[in-house]
Design an enzyme around this catalytic site. Sequence first.
Site, PDB file in Angstrom:
ATOM      1  CD  GLU A   1      -8.093  35.130   7.463  1.00 43.83           C
ATOM      2  OE1 GLU A   1      -7.455  36.176   7.686  1.00 43.83           O
ATOM      3  OE2 GLU A   1      -8.877  34.998   6.505  1.00 43.83           O
TER       4      GLU A   1
ATOM      5  CD  GLU B   1     -14.315  33.998  -2.263  1.00 41.79           C
ATOM      6  OE1 GLU B   1     -15.021  34.406  -1.331  1.00 41.79           O
ATOM      7  OE2 GLU B   1     -13.077  33.899  -2.183  1.00 41.79           O
TER       8      GLU B   1
ATOM      9  CG  ASP C   1      -7.935  28.618   3.799  1.00 41.53           C
ATOM     10  OD1 ASP C   1      -8.600  27.996   2.957  1.00 41.53           O
ATOM     11  OD2 ASP C   1      -7.778  29.848   3.771  1.00 41.53           O
TER      12      ASP C   1
ATOM     13  CD  GLU D   1      -2.731  38.951   2.598  1.00 33.79           C
ATOM     14  OE1 GLU D   1      -3.271  39.635   3.480  1.00 33.79           O
ATOM     15  OE2 GLU D   1      -3.358  38.157   1.893  1.00 33.79           O
TER      16      GLU D   1
END
Length: 877
Positions: A782, A285, A520, A642
């Site tokens: 996304e 992150e 991902d 989600e």
Amino acid sequence: MLRIRRYRVFVAFTIIFVLTVFHFARSRDWSPAAESAPLVDLAESNGPPPTAPKQDSTSSQHGFVPEDPVKPEPKKPAAEVVGGAGAAGATDQELDTPQKTPPKDSTPINKPDKIDSTVQYGNSLPGILDPDFGPQGQGRLEVTLPNAPGRTIPHWRKFPEHFPVPSEKLIKLPTGQPKKIPKLQAQFAKESSAEQVARKQKLATIKEAFEHAWNGYKSNAMGHDEVRPVEGGYRDPFLGWGATLVDTLDSLWIMGMEDEFVAAIDEVKKIDFTTSDRKDIPVFETVIRYLGGLLGAYDISGQKYRALLDKAIELAEILIGVFDTPNRMPLMYYNWAPDYVSQPHRANTRVVLAEIGSLSMEFTRLAQLTKDDKYYDAIARITNELEKMQDNTRLPGMWPIQVDASGCKKARRKSPQLPPLGKAEEADGANVPSPPMPLRAPTDVESYMNYINPSHQKRDAGSSAQEDTQPAVYDTLPTQTPVARAPLVNEAGESYCEEQGLASPPYSSSDKFGLGGQSDSTYEYLPKEYMLLGGLVDQYRKMYQRSMEAVRDYILFRPMIKDDRDIRFAATVTSTRPPTGKDDLDALSYQYEGTHLTCFAGGMFAVGAKIFDMPSDMALAAKFTDGCVWSYEITATGIMPESFEVLPCQNDASCPWNETRYNEVLDPHPEYRVKQAELVYEKKLKLAQQAQKDLEKLEKAPAHDQENRISQRDLKFHGGEEKSTPSKTVEDTSGKQASGVAVPVKPSVLSHEDFVQARIKEERMPPGFTKITSRKYILRPEAIESVFIMYRLTGDNYWREKGWKMYEAVTAHTRTGLAHSAINDVTSGAPQLLDSMESFWLAETLKYFYLLFSDPSVVSLDEYVLNTEAHPFKRPT
Ligand SMILES: *[C@@H]1O[C@H](CO)[C@@H](O)[C@H](O)[C@H]1NC(C)=O
């Protein structure tokens, strides 16, 4: 005595073993589905259809953290610890906690009726339950220490590396003329002036929303990580360095807010990366948001603001320490305080693939800008390990969503060659009792080795360093001067570590594969890193193309939906196949799902199709992106949830809607459901009859003692309970017997079709969905990211039209008086605000909306490559 001691050790290890097994049993399945409510609670099937799963347990932006049913107590009593989930997301725990206070303007929101104040500490179990897996950590973690006077706050300091790479072994940035990479962006037709006016209007609308949210952050939370968009104030889940501030820099520039940009840089200069209330740095992150944010802002502003690069270097000097391990694989949750940094460490045995695989672009860009190869070396070694592993997994071509990065094969520990526990003392000739078990098992690997072999620790304390000396256990690195506390050797001086590269986590009998939150950006970064390196490292092309073979064969599927739109989703595959095993299809099980996080993949397929000249992937990219668009269109809010589940088509070429098949999934066992309801009814009836008899008996007897009266009341109460049950239609009721025991109501059991219809209504299930595993929307980017890329790469206006609808839906439901907020349920006409605005709203989501309608030359994809947090890095020319 001796026996007791041995017994004690045995018991202790049995406990560890049992807890470990328990831990594994639970950690086997991380899917949201695994924790959600059962499809149909058969015991109660006479009632209304089951309601939505109570808990979401989705991973967050780039990740990962499954919600843990066991909520350990916060370990640090002094700290207020508020859990967030995983890299880049908040736990549902946190987010599903709707906020009490209404927003400060007139934006309509629902007032929640229940406040859940549960806090969560991390995602891993504390102490002994989790000794071997290390501090799995989580991306978001809010820690607020009390501001006690005299509290000394530690600061990170630099120490000599324990496992340095000598300069001659450093993997260097490729040199030479960049290769010619096919152009990404389409040739755009010239727009008419009317079209231009309409487009610029949209652009202004988007910019206004951006300014609104930015101002909300500035006035409430400047310098902190996030604004609380409903209540006001701030949150600090990312070390409190100002995640939104840094993440938003390049968006300010791109939207032409230069003054704001310059003012923001002054705030950035104040950040002290050497300290935080939080004890561990979530490396992934921090890299994608902070390091990426600084580098993107530096590049997009023409490399004129040196402070941005200086700040990036400052941060990277701290982060580079995570690679100081024997195999140079990084620690993903970095305890930055000096007493930890000064010790040697190994990487974890359970690392999230997306975290370890998505550091490449940021460190590569930094290496390019500073001409310091150590940053490139750091990530090139990870790529090399991923490459070696790629065809050696349970689904060759792809990597499991968790990998063991420790470099040590765990099985060795159990090997008979190892001295049994307790032997060490005997070898010493000193029949001393084992030292008492430490209260908490250590969480890093070498301390753990000490833990299970206490003699080692004992030696350490007093003996010469020589005894603990070990030759270096890696071949690409030089022999080390012995470290003070040599890890991973037994008393004979042998290494405990049977070396290995990246592997499945220890003791795992299955691995999961997919493109979702836990993996991902590892895939996403392969073509992007290829572009960033000017096509000079072919490894990234090969790895991407190989992975895509598996993705096409096993992951992508066409869902059965009501219209004949040809869309694609990505499944999650669990494989129990041994890594070297054959193509055993029985060893694979599928979870057919749609998740917002996976929506990035459309853009990735499109980019890969162009730069690696794989035209058929472009059609796939369009179908996949359109799947996300469809998921937006099909809900009440016009926003994709989600995560949810769907049914796969049996034939991708032709897939008509089959109501029978769909209904079968929503009500899989109607006969059993009916029977079960009857059984429950009969049982209740018998009980009531019995109660009635007892009551009559009691009433005949004089109620002279307390006990009897109580029993009577009890019986009445229990009997009467049936009345208050909200049973549906009532065939009843002869049941008003004088003495008061109500006869249970015969349930009206719904027919198969009615049950399905009731479920669909109750759960607000869009046609095609079979289950909604998480209903919220947390301002994620996304889907619009892929829509933007599809537009830039094809020039097809379809994507702008769809993107605008998405923009309108998203802003209509998330805007607050201060900024924008995550919402709890996209299937509800009036979702509740969750009072959370992650930094990616300004860094990514609004940026992609803006770029979709800006002139295609703004942040041209032929000039820039965007990291997974949408920070633009200049490509070599
Ligand atoms: C529809 O689904 C049912 C149940 O799975 C199946 O028996 C039937 O053959 C399907 N119909 C068609 C036309 O495919």
